[in-house]
Scaffold this motif. Structure first.
Motif, PDB file in Angstrom:
ATOM      1  N   VAL A  61       0.880  -1.169   0.000  1.00 17.32           N
ATOM      2  CA  VAL A  61       0.000   0.000   0.000  1.00 17.32           C
ATOM      3  C   VAL A  61       0.915   1.215   0.000  1.00 17.32           C
ATOM      4  CG1 VAL A  61      -1.765   1.285   1.243  1.00 17.32           C
ATOM      5  CG2 VAL A  61      -1.800  -1.224   1.268  1.00 17.32           C
ATOM      6  N   ILE A  62       0.930   1.936  -1.120  1.00 15.15           N
ATOM      7  CA  ILE A  62       1.870   3.044  -1.236  1.00 15.15           C
ATOM      8  C   ILE A  62       1.199   4.356  -0.846  1.00 15.15           C
ATOM      9  CG2 ILE A  62       3.171   1.866  -3.040  1.00 15.15           C
ATOM     10  CD1 ILE A  62       1.890   3.778  -5.061  1.00 15.15           C
ATOM     11  N   PRO A  63       1.950   5.251  -0.212  1.00 16.08           N
ATOM     12  CA  PRO A  63       1.372   6.548   0.169  1.00 16.08           C
ATOM     13  C   PRO A  63       1.127   7.413  -1.059  1.00 16.08           C
ATOM     14  CG  PRO A  63       3.723   6.524   0.619  1.00 16.08           C
ATOM     15  CD  PRO A  63       3.354   5.132   0.194  1.00 16.08           C
ATOM     16  N   SER A  64       0.236   8.375  -0.919  1.00 16.20           N
ATOM     17  CA  SER A  64      -0.120   9.260  -2.019  1.00 16.20           C
ATOM     18  C   SER A  64      -0.395  10.650  -1.490  1.00 16.20           C
ATOM     19  CB  SER A  64      -1.363   8.721  -2.737  1.00 16.20           C
ATOM     20  OG  SER A  64      -2.017   9.725  -3.482  1.00 16.20           O
ATOM     21  N   TYR A  65      -0.175  11.655  -2.331  1.00 10.01           N
ATOM     22  CA  TYR A  65      -0.519  13.026  -1.959  1.00 10.01           C
ATOM     23  C   TYR A  65      -2.020  13.193  -1.760  1.00 10.01           C
ATOM     24  CZ  TYR A  65       4.171  14.855  -2.740  1.00 10.01           C
ATOM     25  OH  TYR A  65       5.509  15.115  -2.637  1.00 10.01           O
ATOM     26  N   LEU A  66      -2.815  12.227  -2.263  1.00 12.87           N
ATOM     27  CA  LEU A  66      -4.265  12.300  -2.101  1.00 12.87           C
ATOM     28  C   LEU A  66      -4.739  11.730  -0.767  1.00 12.87           C
ATOM     29  CD1 LEU A  66      -5.287  11.333  -5.725  1.00 12.87           C
ATOM     30  CD2 LEU A  66      -5.760  13.501  -4.600  1.00 12.87           C
ATOM     31  N   ASP A  67      -3.841  11.049  -0.065  1.00 11.11           N
ATOM     32  CA  ASP A  67      -4.224  10.486   1.236  1.00 11.11           C
ATOM     33  C   ASP A  67      -4.643  11.607   2.184  1.00 11.11           C
ATOM     34  OD1 ASP A  67      -3.474   8.071   0.197  1.00 11.11           O
ATOM     35  OD2 ASP A  67      -1.562   7.954   1.253  1.00 11.11           O
ATOM     36  N   ASP A  68      -5.750  11.371   2.872  1.00  9.89           N
ATOM     37  CA  ASP A  68      -6.246  12.302   3.888  1.00  9.89           C
ATOM     38  C   ASP A  68      -6.641  13.672   3.331  1.00  9.89           C
ATOM     39  OD1 ASP A  68      -5.712  10.357   5.891  1.00  9.89           O
ATOM     40  OD2 ASP A  68      -3.622  11.017   5.974  1.00  9.89           O
ATOM     41  N   MET A  69      -6.767  13.764   2.010  1.00 11.02           N
ATOM     42  CA  MET A  69      -7.234  15.021   1.417  1.00 11.02           C
ATOM     43  C   MET A  69      -8.756  14.989   1.314  1.00 11.02           C
ATOM     44  SD  MET A  69      -4.363  16.563   0.857  1.00 11.02           S
ATOM     45  CE  MET A  69      -4.681  17.875  -0.294  1.00 11.02           C
ATOM     46  N   ASP A  70      -9.371  16.139   1.500  1.00 12.05           N
ATOM     47  CA  ASP A  70     -10.825  16.227   1.429  1.00 12.05           C
ATOM     48  C   ASP A  70     -11.251  16.438  -0.029  1.00 12.05           C
ATOM     49  OD1 ASP A  70     -13.458  16.354   2.156  1.00 12.05           O
ATOM     50  OD2 ASP A  70     -13.394  18.460   2.774  1.00 12.05           O
ATOM     51  N   LEU A  71     -10.988  15.400  -0.840  1.00 15.59           N
ATOM     52  CA  LEU A  71     -11.306  15.438  -2.256  1.00 15.59           C
ATOM     53  C   LEU A  71     -12.092  14.188  -2.628  1.00 15.59           C
ATOM     54  CD1 LEU A  71      -7.835  16.601  -3.675  1.00 15.59           C
ATOM     55  CD2 LEU A  71      -9.945  17.951  -3.701  1.00 15.59           C
ATOM     56  N   ASP A  72     -12.889  14.272  -3.676  1.00 19.23           N
ATOM     57  CA  ASP A  72     -13.654  13.123  -4.157  1.00 19.23           C
ATOM     58  C   ASP A  72     -12.726  12.248  -4.992  1.00 19.23           C
ATOM     59  OD1 ASP A  72     -15.472  11.302  -5.106  1.00 19.23           O
ATOM     60  OD2 ASP A  72     -16.643  12.731  -6.290  1.00 19.23           O
ATOM     61  N   HIS A  73     -12.053  11.336  -4.322  1.00 15.12           N
ATOM     62  CA  HIS A  73     -11.072  10.450  -4.966  1.00 15.12           C
ATOM     63  C   HIS A  73     -11.645   9.040  -5.010  1.00 15.12           C
ATOM     64  CE1 HIS A  73      -7.004   8.168  -4.723  1.00 15.12           C
ATOM     65  NE2 HIS A  73      -7.442   8.236  -5.957  1.00 15.12           N
ATOM     66  N   ARG A  74     -11.824   8.513  -6.202  1.00 20.92           N
ATOM     67  CA  ARG A  74     -12.408   7.190  -6.382  1.00 20.92           C
ATOM     68  C   ARG A  74     -11.358   6.243  -6.971  1.00 20.92           C
ATOM     69  NH1 ARG A  74     -18.146   9.211  -9.198  1.00 20.92           N
ATOM     70  NH2 ARG A  74     -18.471  10.992  -7.754  1.00 20.92           N
ATOM     71  N   VAL A  75     -11.092   5.154  -6.263  1.00 23.56           N
ATOM     72  CA  VAL A  75     -10.129   4.153  -6.715  1.00 23.56           C
ATOM     73  C   VAL A  75     -10.902   2.950  -7.249  1.00 23.56           C
ATOM     74  CG1 VAL A  75      -8.141   2.741  -6.070  1.00 23.56           C
ATOM     75  CG2 VAL A  75      -8.528   4.948  -4.930  1.00 23.56           C
TER      76      VAL A  75
END
Length: 375
Positions: A61-75
């Motif tokens: 599980v790799i970290p991402s700049y999107l982690d913990d961001m309040d954005l609508d991120h769909r994987v």
């Protein structure tokens, strides 16, 4: 607006997308990001690792700049091409990598005007070059991050209608008051094992410098721990995934920032180092090729170890007054840049893409003729 990503990570490209996604949300737009999970390790490889005594491999599980961001991120549920059903209807859909450009190009018009955010010329040895080059000829409105990319799209791919939105630097994160040279000569570099980053060249430069500067201090940071592919000398102080404030501190401890890349779309670390008043020695790639001169740093040809070494030596050998002059020039080079300005340009480029589509629709739709004087 929808950004279509590959695997979200701590790469500079993902960081830039995150910055613009947040800015667009603050401007009142609805923004969705769709990405892939890290590819699963094949069962055969897991079994081989287990039977050879290396243990059972787990998909990281790799970290991402999107982690913990309040954005609508769909994987999406697994590593595969992103398709129509994964993407919401929108005004604009934005590809961010050559493979995502193929997926975006195949989407229906309901998903929005198709835009290609070109952050590099991705004709890399590990990519299918013919397919990559074909994406730059697709009818997607392009936004690039540096002048050399805009010129390349025009000259090599015949697209002169490209928007240039340069990357920037957050001066609240990366800054330094005027400062002197370090009491001990100190250089820094980004640790990244991808061959395009030229880490092998950087290590050759360090080896040459340590013979001339016995007290040389070398600082490095990276998103991933060294694997042993490029063994670091014991003298290198390596920092794993430091936070932004710590990165600023590392930049400000350096007399020189070294960038030996073979290819760069931009090179954010060079800009950040200069914002922290650290002169940069870089290969002629990306943004440094456009921004660095003898007044604020040194440029060298790709893979030219001798020239890179000489460039670092030149800056280390300056007296304090001379070094301060170069340091101040480096800072002034980036002083006027801001992500706010860049985000405004990015938003305008998306609006231009939508306007271009509407204009093309009007031209393609026959209009009823009106003859004056008849009734």
């Amino acid at each position: 607006m929808t950004f279509v990503l590959s695997v979200a990570s701590m790469s500079g490209g993902i960081r830039v997308v995150t910055i613009y996604a947040e800015a667009l949300v603050r401007a009142g737009h609805e923004v969705t990001l769709v990405s892939l999970p890290y590819p699963a390790i094949p069962l055969r490889r897991k079994i081989k690792s287990f039977v050879t005594g290396k243990g059972w491999l787990e998909t990281p599980v790799i970290p991402s700049y999107l982690d913990d961001m309040d954005l609508d991120h769909r994987v999406v549920e697994k590593y595969r091409p992103i398709v129509e059903s994964d993407v919401p209807d929108a005004d604009v859909v934005i590809a961010t990598w050559w493979e995502t450009a193929e997926w975006v190009n195949a989407l229906s018009p309901a998903k929005g005007e198709k835009v290609y955010f070109v952050q590099g010329h991705e004709v890399f040895p590990f990519c299918p070059i013919d397919r990559v080059m074909a994406t730059y000829k697709m009818p997607l409105h392009k936004i690039t991050i540096s002048q050399w990319l805009a010129d390349l799209m025009r000259v090599e791919y015949g697209d002169a209608d490209v928007d240039l939105v340069p990357n920037s630097v957050d001066h609240q994160q990366f800054f330094s008051t005027p400062r002197a040279k370090q009491p001990r000569p100190t250089i820094g570099f980004l640790y990244h094992e991808t061959p395009l980053k030229g880490l092998d060249v950087t290590l050759e430069v360090i080896s040459a410098l340590e013979k001339k500067y016995p007290t040389l201090r070398v600082i490095s940071f990276g998103s991933f721990a060294p694997t042993g592919l490029f063994p670091l000398p014991a003298s290198v102080e390596f920092h794993l995934a430091p936070d932004q404030e710590h990165i600023r501190d590392l930049y400000t401890q350096c007399d020189v920032w070294l960038a030996s890349s073979r290819s760069e779309g931009f090179n954010l670390t060079a800009m950040e180092a200069m914002a922290c008043r650290t002169p940069v020695v870089s290969t002629r790639t990306g943004w440094p090729m456009e921004a660095i001169s003898s007044k604020n740093g040194v440029l060298a040809d790709i893979d030219d170890t001798d020239a890179l070494t000489a460039g670092v030596e030149h800056l280390l050998n300056l007296d304090d007054s001379q070094w301060r002059t170069v340091s101040e020039a480096a800072f002034e080079t980036v002083a006027s840049s801001s992500w706010e300005k860049s985000a405004t340009l990015f938003e305008a480029a998306l609006g231009k893409a939508i306007g271009k589509r509407l204009s093309e629709k009007r031209i393609a739709t026959p209009q009823p003729s009106v003859v004056a004087g008849r009734g």
